[in-house]
Design a protein around this motif. Structure first.
Motif, PDB file in Angstrom:
ATOM      1  N   SER A 101       0.849  -1.182   0.000  1.00 34.05           N
ATOM      2  CA  SER A 101       0.000   0.000   0.000  1.00 34.05           C
ATOM      3  C   SER A 101       0.891   1.241   0.000  1.00 34.05           C
ATOM      4  CB  SER A 101      -0.907   0.007   1.234  1.00 34.05           C
ATOM      5  OG  SER A 101      -0.122   0.093   2.418  1.00 34.05           O
ATOM      6  N   ASN A 102       0.312   2.367  -0.390  1.00 30.42           N
ATOM      7  CA  ASN A 102       1.080   3.619  -0.381  1.00 30.42           C
ATOM      8  C   ASN A 102       1.545   3.930   1.035  1.00 30.42           C
ATOM      9  OD1 ASN A 102       0.690   4.008  -3.124  1.00 30.42           O
ATOM     10  ND2 ASN A 102      -1.188   5.180  -2.825  1.00 30.42           N
ATOM     11  N   MET A 103       2.814   4.198   1.193  1.00 35.97           N
ATOM     12  CA  MET A 103       3.362   4.520   2.502  1.00 35.97           C
ATOM     13  C   MET A 103       3.189   6.015   2.743  1.00 35.97           C
ATOM     14  SD  MET A 103       6.990   3.286   4.068  1.00 35.97           S
ATOM     15  CE  MET A 103       7.960   4.412   3.094  1.00 35.97           C
ATOM     16  N   ARG A 104       2.247   6.380   3.588  1.00 34.42           N
ATOM     17  CA  ARG A 104       1.882   7.776   3.776  1.00 34.42           C
ATOM     18  C   ARG A 104       2.579   8.389   4.988  1.00 34.42           C
ATOM     19  NH1 ARG A 104      -2.387   9.009   0.554  1.00 34.42           N
ATOM     20  NH2 ARG A 104      -3.571   7.272  -0.324  1.00 34.42           N
ATOM     21  N   TRP A 142       4.927   8.214  10.367  1.00 33.10           N
ATOM     22  CA  TRP A 142       4.452   7.813   9.044  1.00 33.10           C
ATOM     23  C   TRP A 142       3.762   6.447   9.142  1.00 33.10           C
ATOM     24  CZ3 TRP A 142       9.494   8.230  10.582  1.00 33.10           C
ATOM     25  CH2 TRP A 142      10.245   7.060  10.647  1.00 33.10           C
ATOM     26  N   GLN A 143       3.028   6.115   8.092  1.00 32.48           N
ATOM     27  CA  GLN A 143       2.316   4.840   8.063  1.00 32.48           C
ATOM     28  C   GLN A 143       3.306   3.708   7.814  1.00 32.48           C
ATOM     29  OE1 GLN A 143      -0.147   3.775   4.580  1.00 32.48           O
ATOM     30  NE2 GLN A 143      -1.848   3.542   6.004  1.00 32.48           N
ATOM     31  N   GLN A 189      11.211  12.782   3.463  1.00 33.13           N
ATOM     32  CA  GLN A 189      10.708  11.584   2.792  1.00 33.13           C
ATOM     33  C   GLN A 189      11.201  10.353   3.537  1.00 33.13           C
ATOM     34  OE1 GLN A 189      12.313  10.612  -1.148  1.00 33.13           O
ATOM     35  NE2 GLN A 189      10.254  10.096  -1.858  1.00 33.13           N
ATOM     36  N   THR A 243      11.854   6.077   3.267  1.00 36.16           N
ATOM     37  CA  THR A 243      12.055   4.925   2.383  1.00 36.16           C
ATOM     38  C   THR A 243      12.062   3.652   3.216  1.00 36.16           C
ATOM     39  OG1 THR A 243      13.396   6.256   0.865  1.00 36.16           O
ATOM     40  CG2 THR A 243      13.606   3.861   0.694  1.00 36.16           C
ATOM     41  N   ALA A 252       9.683   0.422  -0.765  1.00 35.89           N
ATOM     42  CA  ALA A 252       8.672   1.443  -1.045  1.00 35.89           C
ATOM     43  C   ALA A 252       9.200   2.797  -0.580  1.00 35.89           C
ATOM     44  CB  ALA A 252       7.363   1.120  -0.332  1.00 35.89           C
ATOM     45  N   GLN A 253       8.661   3.852  -1.188  1.00 37.83           N
ATOM     46  CA  GLN A 253       9.002   5.216  -0.800  1.00 37.83           C
ATOM     47  C   GLN A 253       7.729   6.025  -0.594  1.00 37.83           C
ATOM     48  OE1 GLN A 253      11.850   6.582  -3.865  1.00 37.83           O
ATOM     49  NE2 GLN A 253      13.300   6.887  -2.202  1.00 37.83           N
ATOM     50  N   SER A 254       7.777   6.912   0.372  1.00 34.51           N
ATOM     51  CA  SER A 254       6.633   7.784   0.626  1.00 34.51           C
ATOM     52  C   SER A 254       6.666   8.953  -0.354  1.00 34.51           C
ATOM     53  CB  SER A 254       6.678   8.319   2.060  1.00 34.51           C
ATOM     54  OG  SER A 254       7.709   9.299   2.176  1.00 34.51           O
ATOM     55  N   GLU A 255       5.583   9.729  -0.358  1.00 34.02           N
ATOM     56  CA  GLU A 255       5.605  10.991  -1.064  1.00 34.02           C
ATOM     57  C   GLU A 255       6.497  11.969  -0.298  1.00 34.02           C
ATOM     58  OE1 GLU A 255       1.609  12.476  -1.076  1.00 34.02           O
ATOM     59  OE2 GLU A 255       1.242  11.709   0.937  1.00 34.02           O
TER      60      GLU A 255
END
Length: 365
Positions: free
Chosen positions: A147-150, A169-170, A233, A235, A244-247
């Motif tokens: 899932s997107n890491m927010r 962060w998530q 940010q 990672t 995965a990387q966050s926005e």
């Protein structure tokens, strides 16, 4: 006696023959390396014998459609011990995609969509796949994309007064055993975008090996400077493999309107304010509220009473901690608020109660 000696010699000779034949095994983590075309070839091969010239075929199948991709890696030297496939050989690999919808997704993106996959590794001697098969090993895994890491806090484009903030962060979902996080924080210079700053500027914080989705500001790092903008940010990675990387979010250190500089009497209880006929908000809403639950974001919205069709957007995020909170909601930079207009704020508290605050907005002097 002679027969016994012959039997013993035969057994020893057989053992020597078995030990002389090399054994090959594959070390592969499908939950990590099986997510993209580039990472599959990072398999490691264990060789118990002497060096040998070999080539490798990787066949990936999905249970519902069959073979989705085949990767043929040309000859390379496989040394004794455990080693990865040389990058030069991987670079020359031939990739053949199957005639399926999943294959089309993989070809276009380089990543495997969700599915029930089988990853088979076939090691051949020499330069051809028609030569002797030295070893074959398959791995099965039901893959779910991350899932997107927010990011959570500090909020994007927020103004904070804490010069040593805590970052939240998530976590990575689904969780991967051994996964860790790296957080990068840089200053955003004039006329720079946050993404450019992260690529070009020297990191103020570049913390690796973070086991949890939270980082207290490092004690060895210089504190942040008021008036400056920062970008950050996160990672997720395992070993040297990025998962995965966050926005990228940014925030500014701004203490001019910090609630700690305001007198306590400026914060009236939201209970008292709710009972009043009106409240004058001079550029900002000030009120006190008690939260008996864990820290959370304040759940609130604002509507315009003077012009009901006028939407109120881009309200600042406000976090409340457990206990008594002095809440400041800054409205000065929000074009939704007009001098002399009437508004109503709806607040849903963590204990389930709802409060309403009617106010008239006056431009801050």
């Amino acid at each position: 006696m002679k027969n016994g000696i012959r039997l013993l010699m035969t057994a020893l000779f057989g053992m020597l023959c078995l030990q002389g034949k090399a054994q090959y095994t594959f070390a592969f983590m499908p939950e990590v390396q099986g997510r993209s075309i580039n990472n599959i070839s990072q398999v490691r091969i264990s060789n118990t014998g002497s060096a040998v010239t070999a080539n490798l075929r990787i066949v990936v199948s999905e249970a519902s459609v069959g073979t989705v991709v085949t990767i043929d890696i040309p000859q390379f030297q496989l040394l004794p011990g455990t080693s990865a496939v040389p990058p030069g050989a991987v670079y020359q690999a031939a990739v053949t995609f199957g005639n399926t919808k999943i294959s089309t997704v993989i070809r276009q993106s380089g990543y495997f969509p969700s599915g029930d996959y089988e990853y088979c590794f076939q090691l051949f001697e020499g330069v051809s796949h028609n030569s002797e098969l030295l070893a074959e090993q398959c791995f099965n895994y039901e893959l779910e994309p991350f899932s997107n890491m927010r990011l959570i806090q500090p909020y994007d484009e927020d103004k904070i007064c804490d010069k040593r903030p805590t970052f939240n962060w998530q976590p990575l979902i689904p969780a991967i055993n051994g996964a860790q996080y790296r957080l990068s924080l840089v200053e955003v210079k004039d006329r720079q975008q946050p993404i450019e700053a992260l690529r070009m500027n020297l990191a103020i914080v570049n913390q690796r090996d973070i086991p949890m989705p939270m980082l207290l500001y490092p004690s060895i790092a210089n504190e942040l400077v008021e008036g400056k903008q920062y970008a950050w940010q996160v990672t997720a990675y395992q070993n040297d493999l990025i998962l995965a990387q966050s926005e990228i979010w940014s925030f500014t250190v701004d203490c001019e309107k910090d609630s700690t500089k305001l007198p306590v009497e400026a914060f009236r209880s939201i209970e008292d304010l709710s009972r009043g006929n009106f409240y004058i908000a001079r550029g900002q809403l000030l009120f006190g509220v008690t939260n008996t639950y864990a820290a959370t974001d304040l759940n609130y919205s604002i509507r315009c009473l003077t012009k009901p069709d006028q939407a109120v957007k881009k309200l600042p995020a406000v976090q409340i901690v457990r206990g008594y909170n002095q809440v400041v909601i800054d409205l000065t930079d929000n074009n939704s608020f007009k001098d002399g207009y009437y508004y109503i704020m709806d607040v849903n508290l963590p204990d389930g109660t709802r409060k309403q605050l009617r106010f008239i907005y006056k431009t801050a002097e």
